[in-house]
Design a protein around this motif. Structure first.
Motif, PDB file in Angstrom:
ATOM      1  N   SER A 145       0.846  -1.190   0.000  1.00 18.67           N
ATOM      2  CA  SER A 145       0.000   0.000   0.000  1.00 18.67           C
ATOM      3  C   SER A 145       0.885   1.245   0.000  1.00 18.67           C
ATOM      4  CB  SER A 145      -0.902   0.000   1.240  1.00 18.67           C
ATOM      5  OG  SER A 145      -0.112  -0.001   2.424  1.00 18.67           O
ATOM      6  N   SER A 146       0.262   2.379  -0.129  1.00 19.21           N
ATOM      7  CA  SER A 146       1.029   3.624  -0.216  1.00 19.21           C
ATOM      8  C   SER A 146       1.769   3.934   1.084  1.00 19.21           C
ATOM      9  CB  SER A 146       0.093   4.784  -0.560  1.00 19.21           C
ATOM     10  OG  SER A 146      -0.954   4.893   0.401  1.00 19.21           O
ATOM     11  N   ASP A 147       1.278   3.433   2.219  1.00 23.19           N
ATOM     12  CA  ASP A 147       1.931   3.714   3.498  1.00 23.19           C
ATOM     13  C   ASP A 147       2.639   2.490   4.064  1.00 23.19           C
ATOM     14  OD1 ASP A 147      -0.345   2.249   3.912  1.00 23.19           O
ATOM     15  OD2 ASP A 147      -1.024   3.379   5.674  1.00 23.19           O
ATOM     16  N   ALA A 148       3.036   1.576   3.186  1.00 22.34           N
ATOM     17  CA  ALA A 148       3.678   0.340   3.636  1.00 22.34           C
ATOM     18  C   ALA A 148       5.061   0.624   4.231  1.00 22.34           C
ATOM     19  CB  ALA A 148       3.811  -0.629   2.464  1.00 22.34           C
ATOM     20  N   VAL A 149       5.475  -0.230   5.130  1.00 23.23           N
ATOM     21  CA  VAL A 149       6.804  -0.130   5.733  1.00 23.23           C
ATOM     22  C   VAL A 149       7.841  -0.527   4.692  1.00 23.23           C
ATOM     23  CG1 VAL A 149       5.890  -0.602   8.030  1.00 23.23           C
ATOM     24  CG2 VAL A 149       6.717  -2.491   6.622  1.00 23.23           C
ATOM     25  N   PRO A 150       9.136  -0.259   4.928  1.00 24.18           N
ATOM     26  CA  PRO A 150      10.170  -0.600   3.943  1.00 24.18           C
ATOM     27  C   PRO A 150      10.167  -2.090   3.572  1.00 24.18           C
ATOM     28  CG  PRO A 150      11.055   0.876   5.596  1.00 24.18           C
ATOM     29  CD  PRO A 150       9.695   0.499   6.063  1.00 24.18           C
ATOM     30  N   LEU A 151      10.660  -2.385   2.381  1.00 24.27           N
ATOM     31  CA  LEU A 151      10.625  -3.741   1.842  1.00 24.27           C
ATOM     32  C   LEU A 151      11.310  -4.739   2.762  1.00 24.27           C
ATOM     33  CD1 LEU A 151      10.008  -5.728  -0.444  1.00 24.27           C
ATOM     34  CD2 LEU A 151      12.163  -5.023  -1.530  1.00 24.27           C
ATOM     35  N   THR A 152      12.454  -4.389   3.306  1.00 25.59           N
ATOM     36  CA  THR A 152      13.175  -5.346   4.147  1.00 25.59           C
ATOM     37  C   THR A 152      12.355  -5.756   5.363  1.00 25.59           C
ATOM     38  OG1 THR A 152      14.288  -3.473   5.221  1.00 25.59           O
ATOM     39  CG2 THR A 152      15.463  -4.588   3.411  1.00 25.59           C
ATOM     40  N   ARG A 153      11.598  -4.817   5.922  1.00 23.42           N
ATOM     41  CA  ARG A 153      10.755  -5.150   7.071  1.00 23.42           C
ATOM     42  C   ARG A 153       9.577  -6.014   6.642  1.00 23.42           C
ATOM     43  NH1 ARG A 153       9.350   0.262  10.186  1.00 23.42           N
ATOM     44  NH2 ARG A 153       8.035  -1.252  11.333  1.00 23.42           N
ATOM     45  N   ARG A 154       9.017  -5.740   5.472  1.00 21.04           N
ATOM     46  CA  ARG A 154       7.902  -6.558   4.976  1.00 21.04           C
ATOM     47  C   ARG A 154       8.370  -7.978   4.694  1.00 21.04           C
ATOM     48  NH1 ARG A 154       7.255  -2.218   1.355  1.00 21.04           N
ATOM     49  NH2 ARG A 154       7.337  -3.612  -0.464  1.00 21.04           N
ATOM     50  N   ILE A 155       9.567  -8.105   4.135  1.00 20.61           N
ATOM     51  CA  ILE A 155      10.101  -9.443   3.866  1.00 20.61           C
ATOM     52  C   ILE A 155      10.333 -10.199   5.162  1.00 20.61           C
ATOM     53  CG2 ILE A 155      12.148 -10.677   3.038  1.00 20.61           C
ATOM     54  CD1 ILE A 155      12.333  -8.641   0.777  1.00 20.61           C
ATOM     55  N   ALA A 156      10.911  -9.537   6.150  1.00 18.89           N
ATOM     56  CA  ALA A 156      11.168 -10.198   7.433  1.00 18.89           C
ATOM     57  C   ALA A 156       9.874 -10.669   8.072  1.00 18.89           C
ATOM     58  CB  ALA A 156      11.916  -9.245   8.364  1.00 18.89           C
ATOM     59  N   ALA A 157       8.821  -9.859   7.988  1.00 19.81           N
ATOM     60  CA  ALA A 157       7.521 -10.260   8.542  1.00 19.81           C
ATOM     61  C   ALA A 157       6.959 -11.447   7.762  1.00 19.81           C
ATOM     62  CB  ALA A 157       6.550  -9.089   8.510  1.00 19.81           C
ATOM     63  N   GLY A 158       7.119 -11.420   6.446  1.00 19.33           N
ATOM     64  CA  GLY A 158       6.619 -12.518   5.626  1.00 19.33           C
ATOM     65  C   GLY A 158       7.358 -13.819   5.876  1.00 19.33           C
ATOM     66  N   GLN A 159       8.654 -13.730   6.145  1.00 21.97           N
ATOM     67  CA  GLN A 159       9.419 -14.944   6.407  1.00 21.97           C
ATOM     68  C   GLN A 159       9.015 -15.628   7.709  1.00 21.97           C
ATOM     69  OE1 GLN A 159      13.336 -13.010   5.822  1.00 21.97           O
ATOM     70  NE2 GLN A 159      13.764 -14.597   4.299  1.00 21.97           N
ATOM     71  N   SER A 160       8.346 -14.909   8.582  1.00 17.01           N
ATOM     72  CA  SER A 160       7.852 -15.507   9.823  1.00 17.01           C
ATOM     73  C   SER A 160       6.504 -16.193   9.636  1.00 17.01           C
ATOM     74  CB  SER A 160       7.746 -14.440  10.917  1.00 17.01           C
ATOM     75  OG  SER A 160       6.735 -13.493  10.599  1.00 17.01           O
ATOM     76  N   SER A 161       5.942 -16.122   8.429  1.00  9.78           N
ATOM     77  CA  SER A 161       4.657 -16.764   8.155  1.00  9.78           C
ATOM     78  C   SER A 161       4.795 -18.276   8.300  1.00  9.78           C
ATOM     79  CB  SER A 161       4.182 -16.416   6.739  1.00  9.78           C
ATOM     80  OG  SER A 161       3.151 -17.277   6.315  1.00  9.78           O
ATOM     81  N   ALA A 162       3.832 -18.875   8.990  1.00 10.89           N
ATOM     82  CA  ALA A 162       3.874 -20.324   9.209  1.00 10.89           C
ATOM     83  C   ALA A 162       3.566 -21.099   7.940  1.00 10.89           C
ATOM     84  CB  ALA A 162       2.886 -20.706  10.303  1.00 10.89           C
ATOM     85  N   LEU A 163       2.736 -20.544   7.060  1.00 13.65           N
ATOM     86  CA  LEU A 163       2.263 -21.278   5.897  1.00 13.65           C
ATOM     87  C   LEU A 163       2.821 -20.776   4.578  1.00 13.65           C
ATOM     88  CD1 LEU A 163      -1.517 -21.601   6.884  1.00 13.65           C
ATOM     89  CD2 LEU A 163       0.271 -23.326   7.134  1.00 13.65           C
ATOM     90  N   PHE A 164       3.323 -19.547   4.545  1.00  9.84           N
ATOM     91  CA  PHE A 164       3.733 -18.953   3.273  1.00  9.84           C
ATOM     92  C   PHE A 164       5.128 -18.326   3.341  1.00  9.84           C
ATOM     93  CE2 PHE A 164      -0.887 -18.523   3.831  1.00  9.84           C
ATOM     94  CZ  PHE A 164      -1.319 -19.390   2.832  1.00  9.84           C
ATOM     95  N   GLY A 165       5.910 -18.747   4.297  1.00  9.54           N
ATOM     96  CA  GLY A 165       7.244 -18.163   4.434  1.00  9.54           C
ATOM     97  C   GLY A 165       8.105 -18.345   3.200  1.00  9.54           C
ATOM     98  N   HIS A 166       7.894 -19.450   2.474  1.00  7.33           N
ATOM     99  CA  HIS A 166       8.701 -19.699   1.275  1.00  7.33           C
ATOM    100  C   HIS A 166       8.463 -18.637   0.198  1.00  7.33           C
ATOM    101  CE1 HIS A 166       4.816 -21.748   0.789  1.00  7.33           C
ATOM    102  NE2 HIS A 166       4.934 -21.507  -0.501  1.00  7.33           N
ATOM    103  N   GLN A 167       7.271 -18.025   0.173  1.00  6.18           N
ATOM    104  CA  GLN A 167       7.019 -16.982  -0.816  1.00  6.18           C
ATOM    105  C   GLN A 167       7.713 -15.673  -0.438  1.00  6.18           C
ATOM    106  OE1 GLN A 167       2.702 -17.035  -1.103  1.00  6.18           O
ATOM    107  NE2 GLN A 167       2.798 -18.498  -2.786  1.00  6.18           N
ATOM    108  N   ALA A 168       7.845 -15.418   0.849  1.00  5.54           N
ATOM    109  CA  ALA A 168       8.632 -14.260   1.279  1.00  5.54           C
ATOM    110  C   ALA A 168      10.109 -14.505   1.010  1.00  5.54           C
ATOM    111  CB  ALA A 168       8.390 -13.995   2.760  1.00  5.54           C
ATOM    112  N   ASP A 169      10.533 -15.755   1.115  1.00  7.78           N
ATOM    113  CA  ASP A 169      11.934 -16.078   0.836  1.00  7.78           C
ATOM    114  C   ASP A 169      12.302 -15.754  -0.604  1.00  7.78           C
ATOM    115  OD1 ASP A 169      12.776 -17.014   3.352  1.00  7.78           O
ATOM    116  OD2 ASP A 169      11.877 -18.978   3.008  1.00  7.78           O
ATOM    117  N   TYR A 170      11.356 -15.909  -1.528  1.00 12.30           N
ATOM    118  CA  TYR A 170      11.648 -15.571  -2.918  1.00 12.30           C
ATOM    119  C   TYR A 170      11.976 -14.083  -3.039  1.00 12.30           C
ATOM    120  CZ  TYR A 170      11.287 -15.114  -7.972  1.00 12.30           C
ATOM    121  OH  TYR A 170      11.574 -14.845  -9.290  1.00 12.30           O
TER     122      TYR A 170
END
Length: 564
Positions: free
Chosen positions: A447-472
């Motif tokens: 979104s327009s007010d999203a946090v920086p990419l590195t923080r979004r990736i780190a949050a995504g990598q903690s996903s229990a079911l979809f962490g592999h997509q953040a890893d990409y």
């Protein structure tokens, strides 16, 4: 309420579970059919809850060949997580879908006689509704593509072809086959025989719009059903026998329309490619080589993509495949010949039992034959594609197989609590997955007010079911180094593409593994992809070549296991 009855809403719940998942158009990148699959899991979880009391003898099915086969499959992802390198997120996804399939199979097998009839009719109504709605969606996609808004009707990028809201022409074709089977059952049961030819014509027309060669084979199977099943009414058999003629007529009319209007007709261009697919034949050949190299335990569940992409195949197909597109080949290469052989033998045994049950006379013979046709048509598709890796196909197919199989003789009544618990878990798990997936959505569509990419990736990598997509995202956007390398190794089990191979090679180079970097670059060359070609263009410049170790080939072959 007795132990063998179900709530009045139970048939409606089954109709919803069968009809709605293929019709959902809304999606969020990067997984375009994720919500369809989650809706299927939630819908069938509702079915488990609503039909629990109508399944007094479900325990009798635990030792059935089909149940044992699914149980063996459910163990496979866990072994790859525990003893190989499959990411936990991918393992959990596989176990959840296969486990749900096992549950609905046992549910259907344990239904009493009256409940079995009600469940079969509800299933076929759901498939018929999904088919009719998908015909309308297909017409919009081909004749009025500007009306496809992505909310109610999915957009499809190839002019002149329909893909339904599942966004895959082959999936649309398989849904049409199921709808045709459902139409036969319902019109025979209700006495609406005059409606059957019209319904079949609509479904055949949608197959023509899909330009799916798998769908054309399915139409021949419908005609074969008309030849073999002498217990159908004469009008139903004639209607089924007429489906190839319907295919020819629809093709001719579409060709005329295309010639007069100047619009594209996707099926015509597909026919020019031939009946087979050279790339599919090549991937089957490569898979067999991997099977022979790993005959006992295979490459591991979910690891075919990894093993194939990172094994030298100079004449490999240049598309990036994450599946062999053949059920037998896929199980053999990932599980090994003994394990895969046991699963396939058990499934074959189950189909023989279903065939014998469908051939017998009785009040439930028509529903058993129609349910068996559901399984056989998706089985044909599974020899050319991989529909059973999608929950919206696997779960109805498992339920249909349970309906086709004979129930155990005089089983002891068993409680309904396990089904209600499992159903509740599937519904709650689907809601959790939707929430968890938002961590990935914000990476790829911020979104327009999203946090920086590195923080979004780190949050995504903690996903229990979809962490592999953040890893990409991490592997392809972070600076080459240890973090990007670790992410590349994990996400590679989902899908390896040219971009990932290039960034993975750079991370190996940055961490000092020049030989590994060159080996991955060699694999990228084999795919002959524009991304790789552009990257290697600098190698033609003698001045810049020394700065890029990947310009030189690797000195030897690296075992793909060492790259995990």
């Amino acid at each position: 309420m007795s132990s063998q009855t179900s709530p009045a809403a139970a048939p409606l719940g089954l109709v919803i579970a069968a009809a709605l998942p293929p019709l959902l158009a809304y999606n969020q990148t990067p997984a375009v059919t994720l919500y369809n699959q989650l809706l299927a899991l939630a819908g069938w979880g509702l079915v488990l809850c609503l039909w629990a009391r109508a399944t007094p003898g479900w325990r009798a099915g635990l030792k059935s060949p089909a149940a044992v086969a699914l149980a063996l499959l459910a163990v496979a992802p866990l072994t790859s997580v525990a003893w190989r390198a499959l990411p936990l997120s991918l393992g959990l996804n596989a176990v959840a879908v296969i486990g749900a399939g096992l549950a609905v199979l046992l549910l259907a097998q344990g239904l009493g006689t009256d409940a079995r009839h009600k469940a079969a009719e509800a299933l076929f109504w759901g498939l018929l509704i999904a088919g009719l709605c998908s015909v309308a969606i297909s017409i919009v996609q081909v004749f009025a593509p500007d009306l496809a808004d992505g909310g109610w009707v999915a957009r499809y990028g190839i002019a002149g072809r329909a893909a339904g809201n599942l966004r895959q022409p082959n999936h649309l074709a398989s849904l049409m086959m199921w709808a045709a089977v459902a139409a036969v059952f319902i019109t025979e049961k209700r006495g609406w025989r005059a409606a059957l030819p019209v319904l079949l014509l609509a479904f055949v027309f949608s197959v023509v719009l899909s330009a799916s060669r798998t769908g054309y084979a399915g139409i021949l199977m419908l005609a074969l059903w008309g030849v073999v099943d002498r217990r159908l009414s004469r009008s139903a058999r004639l209607s089924l026998l007429a489906t190839p003629a319907m295919l020819g007529a629809c093709w001719w009319l579409m060709s005329l329309w295309s010639a007069e209007s100047g619009h594209a007709f996707g099926a015509a261009s597909r026919l020019a490619e031939g009946a087979g697919s050279p790339s599919r034949l090549a991937i089957l050949s490569n898979a067999w080589e991997l099977t022979l190299a790993n005959p006992w335990l295979g490459v591991g569940w979910g690891e075919f993509n990894f093993a194939w992409s990172l094994t030298p195949f100079p004449a490999r197909p240049i598309a990036f495949f994450d599946h062999t597109h053949n059920l037998v080949s896929q199980l053999a290469v990932e599980l090994g010949l003994p394990w895969a052989g046991a699963v396939l033998a058990l499934l074959g045994w189950a189909l023989c039992r279903a065939w014998r049950g469908a051939a017998q006379a009785g009040d439930d013979a028509p529903l058993r034959r129609a349910a068996l046709m559901i399984v056989l048509t998706i089985g044909l598709h599974s020899l050319l594609e991989y529909p059973l890796w999608y929950a919206y196909f696997l779960l109805p197919a498992c339920f249909a197989l349970g309906l086709a199989l004979p129930a155990g003789g005089n089983p002891k009544p068993a409680g309904s609590a396990p089904w209600q618990v499992l159903g509740g878990l599937l519904m709650a798990g689907s809601l959790f997955a939707m929430w968890d997936y938002q961590r990935i959505v914000v990476i790829y569509a911020p979104s327009s007010d999203a946090v920086p990419l590195t923080r979004r990736i780190a949050a995504g990598q903690s996903s229990a079911l979809f962490g592999h997509q953040a890893d990409y995202a991490a592997a392809t956007s972070l600076a080459p180094g240890p973090d990007a390398l670790a992410a590349a190794r994990r996400t590679a089990f989902s899908l390896i593409d040219a971009r990932l191979l290039m960034h993975w090679s750079r991370s190996l180079e940055a961490t000092g593994d020049v030989e590994g970097a060159r080996y991955l670059a060699d694999r990228l060359r084999e795919f002959r992809n524009p991304t790789g070609d552009n990257w290697f263009a600098s190698c033609a410049d003698a001045a810049s070549a020394p700065a890029m170790p990947q310009c030189q080939p690797a000195s030897g072959v690296t075992d793909w296991r060492n790259l995990r």
